[in-house]
Design a protein around this motif. Structure first.
Motif, PDB file in Angstrom:
ATOM      1  N   PHE A  33       0.803  -1.006  -0.003  1.00 50.95           N
ATOM      2  CA  PHE A  33      -0.079   0.075  -0.056  1.00 50.95           C
ATOM      3  C   PHE A  33       0.824   1.263  -0.038  1.00 50.95           C
ATOM      4  N   THR A  34       1.870   1.321   0.971  1.00 51.22           N
ATOM      5  CA  THR A  34       2.654   2.316   1.016  1.00 51.22           C
ATOM      6  C   THR A  34       3.507   2.867  -0.127  1.00 51.22           C
ATOM      7  N   ALA A  35       3.960   1.721  -0.804  1.00 54.24           N
ATOM      8  CA  ALA A  35       4.905   1.684  -2.235  1.00 54.24           C
ATOM      9  C   ALA A  35       3.986   2.046  -3.250  1.00 54.24           C
ATOM     10  N   ALA A  36       2.776   1.690  -3.326  1.00 57.09           N
ATOM     11  CA  ALA A  36       1.959   2.150  -4.113  1.00 57.09           C
ATOM     12  C   ALA A  36       1.556   3.551  -4.286  1.00 57.09           C
ATOM     13  N   LEU A  37       1.208   4.110  -3.036  1.00 57.68           N
ATOM     14  CA  LEU A  37       0.945   5.447  -2.684  1.00 57.68           C
ATOM     15  C   LEU A  37       2.142   6.509  -2.870  1.00 57.68           C
ATOM     16  N   ALA A  38       3.513   5.905  -2.563  1.00 54.14           N
ATOM     17  CA  ALA A  38       4.467   6.473  -3.007  1.00 54.14           C
ATOM     18  C   ALA A  38       4.538   6.839  -4.481  1.00 54.14           C
ATOM     19  N   GLU A  39       4.260   5.695  -5.194  1.00 49.32           N
ATOM     20  CA  GLU A  39       4.358   5.855  -6.517  1.00 49.32           C
ATOM     21  C   GLU A  39       3.298   6.921  -7.095  1.00 49.32           C
ATOM     22  N   LEU A  40       2.039   6.788  -6.433  1.00 48.80           N
ATOM     23  CA  LEU A  40       1.012   7.609  -6.962  1.00 48.80           C
ATOM     24  C   LEU A  40       1.387   9.109  -6.755  1.00 48.80           C
ATOM     25  N   PHE A  41       2.174   9.312  -5.412  1.00 48.91           N
ATOM     26  CA  PHE A  41       2.418  10.837  -5.197  1.00 48.91           C
ATOM     27  C   PHE A  41       3.534  11.326  -6.331  1.00 48.91           C
ATOM     28  N   HIS A  42       4.614  10.424  -6.762  1.00 53.97           N
ATOM     29  CA  HIS A  42       5.541  10.806  -7.757  1.00 53.97           C
ATOM     30  C   HIS A  42       4.599  11.183  -8.832  1.00 53.97           C
ATOM     31  N   THR A  43       3.608  10.406  -9.335  1.00 54.08           N
ATOM     32  CA  THR A  43       2.900  10.566 -10.492  1.00 54.08           C
ATOM     33  C   THR A  43       2.242  11.955 -10.236  1.00 54.08           C
ATOM     34  N   ILE A  44       1.796  12.455  -9.306  1.00 53.63           N
ATOM     35  CA  ILE A  44       1.010  13.636  -8.956  1.00 53.63           C
ATOM     36  C   ILE A  44       2.286  14.866  -9.152  1.00 53.63           C
ATOM     37  N   GLU A  45       3.420  14.564  -8.539  1.00 50.35           N
ATOM     38  CA  GLU A  45       4.252  15.492  -8.591  1.00 50.35           C
ATOM     39  C   GLU A  45       4.664  15.774 -10.159  1.00 50.35           C
ATOM     40  N   GLN A  46       4.786  14.848 -10.757  1.00 49.98           N
ATOM     41  CA  GLN A  46       5.119  14.936 -12.225  1.00 49.98           C
ATOM     42  C   GLN A  46       4.134  15.645 -13.060  1.00 49.98           C
ATOM     43  N   ALA A  47       3.072  14.993 -12.782  1.00 50.57           N
ATOM     44  CA  ALA A  47       1.611  15.458 -13.799  1.00 50.57           C
ATOM     45  C   ALA A  47       0.644  15.897 -13.087  1.00 50.57           C
ATOM     46  N   PRO A  48       0.635  16.902 -12.054  1.00 46.22           N
ATOM     47  CA  PRO A  48      -0.512  17.239 -11.312  1.00 46.22           C
ATOM     48  C   PRO A  48      -1.920  17.394 -11.963  1.00 46.22           C
ATOM     49  N   GLU A  49      -1.829  17.922 -13.172  1.00 43.64           N
ATOM     50  CA  GLU A  49      -3.108  17.836 -13.736  1.00 43.64           C
ATOM     51  C   GLU A  49      -3.743  16.886 -14.373  1.00 43.64           C
ATOM     52  N   ARG A  50      -2.822  15.754 -14.438  1.00 41.58           N
ATOM     53  CA  ARG A  50      -3.490  14.453 -15.063  1.00 41.58           C
ATOM     54  C   ARG A  50      -4.681  13.894 -14.324  1.00 41.58           C
ATOM     55  N   PHE A  51      -5.143  14.155 -13.084  1.00 41.63           N
ATOM     56  CA  PHE A  51      -6.065  13.672 -12.614  1.00 41.63           C
ATOM     57  C   PHE A  51      -7.589  14.532 -12.614  1.00 41.63           C
ATOM     58  N   PRO A  52      -8.547  14.130 -12.519  1.00 42.26           N
ATOM     59  CA  PRO A  52      -9.817  14.977 -12.569  1.00 42.26           C
ATOM     60  C   PRO A  52     -10.168  15.600 -11.557  1.00 42.26           C
ATOM     61  N   ILE A  53     -10.686  16.926 -11.724  1.00 42.47           N
ATOM     62  CA  ILE A  53     -11.204  17.902 -10.897  1.00 42.47           C
ATOM     63  C   ILE A  53     -12.358  17.157 -10.385  1.00 42.47           C
ATOM     64  N   ILE A  54     -12.641  17.493  -8.995  1.00 36.83           N
ATOM     65  CA  ILE A  54     -13.890  16.767  -8.261  1.00 36.83           C
ATOM     66  C   ILE A  54     -14.690  17.925  -7.998  1.00 36.83           C
ATOM     67  N   ARG A  55     -13.949  19.314  -7.515  1.00 36.71           N
ATOM     68  CA  ARG A  55     -14.769  20.381  -7.245  1.00 36.71           C
ATOM     69  C   ARG A  55     -13.903  21.483  -6.950  1.00 36.71           C
ATOM     70  N   GLY A  56     -14.192  22.430  -7.601  1.00 38.80           N
ATOM     71  CA  GLY A  56     -13.266  23.834  -7.588  1.00 38.80           C
ATOM     72  C   GLY A  56     -11.924  23.291  -7.952  1.00 38.80           C
ATOM     73  N   ARG A  57     -10.812  23.381  -7.044  1.00 40.57           N
ATOM     74  CA  ARG A  57      -9.346  23.051  -7.522  1.00 40.57           C
ATOM     75  C   ARG A  57      -9.180  21.787  -6.989  1.00 40.57           C
ATOM     76  N   THR A  58      -9.901  21.297  -6.328  1.00 42.20           N
ATOM     77  CA  THR A  58      -9.623  19.916  -5.627  1.00 42.20           C
ATOM     78  C   THR A  58      -9.546  18.509  -6.880  1.00 42.20           C
ATOM     79  N   ARG A  59      -8.553  17.935  -6.746  1.00 41.72           N
ATOM     80  CA  ARG A  59      -8.532  16.652  -7.635  1.00 41.72           C
ATOM     81  C   ARG A  59      -8.484  15.391  -7.001  1.00 41.72           C
ATOM     82  N   ARG A  60      -8.717  14.417  -7.712  1.00 37.88           N
ATOM     83  CA  ARG A  60      -8.708  13.118  -7.023  1.00 37.88           C
ATOM     84  C   ARG A  60      -7.941  12.072  -7.707  1.00 37.88           C
ATOM     85  N   ALA A  61      -6.932  11.493  -6.956  1.00 37.68           N
ATOM     86  CA  ALA A  61      -6.166  10.354  -7.580  1.00 37.68           C
ATOM     87  C   ALA A  61      -6.539   8.993  -7.108  1.00 37.68           C
ATOM     88  N   LEU A  62      -6.590   8.118  -7.723  1.00 35.87           N
ATOM     89  CA  LEU A  62      -7.285   6.800  -7.057  1.00 35.87           C
ATOM     90  C   LEU A  62      -5.906   5.677  -7.207  1.00 35.87           C
TER      91      LEU A  62
END
Length: 76
Positions: A33-62
């Motif tokens: 879980f923590t390894a997958a989460l670290a990978e997801l955090f890295h993806t968010i840092e590299q491409a923060p606009e990749r994930f959909p906006i849920i409301r306002g400026r808030t995005r969700r990554a799964l």
């Protein structure tokens, strides 16, 4: 330079609690879980606009392997 992901203390505590729960379900799952989460955090840092906006400026990554979602806001 890309923005760095800042993890709030409350979110870090939630991650630690979730990792412990996953380990209680199956040994080693918390580490997965923590390894997958670290990978997801890295993806968010590299491409923060990749994930959909849920409301306002808030995005969700799964996380796909473990059904967990995280929410984040770009900029201030």
């Amino acid at each position: 330079m890309r923005p760095r992901l800042l993890i709030e203390p409350e979110a870090a505590a939630d991650v630690a609690e979730a990792a412990a729960w996953y380990d209680a379900q199956r040994s080693g799952l918390g580490g997965e879980f923590t390894a997958a989460l670290a990978e997801l955090f890295h993806t968010i840092e590299q491409a923060p606009e990749r994930f959909p906006i849920i409301r306002g400026r808030t995005r969700r990554a799964l996380l796909r392997r473990i059904s967990v979602g995280g929410f984040y806001i770009l900029g201030h």
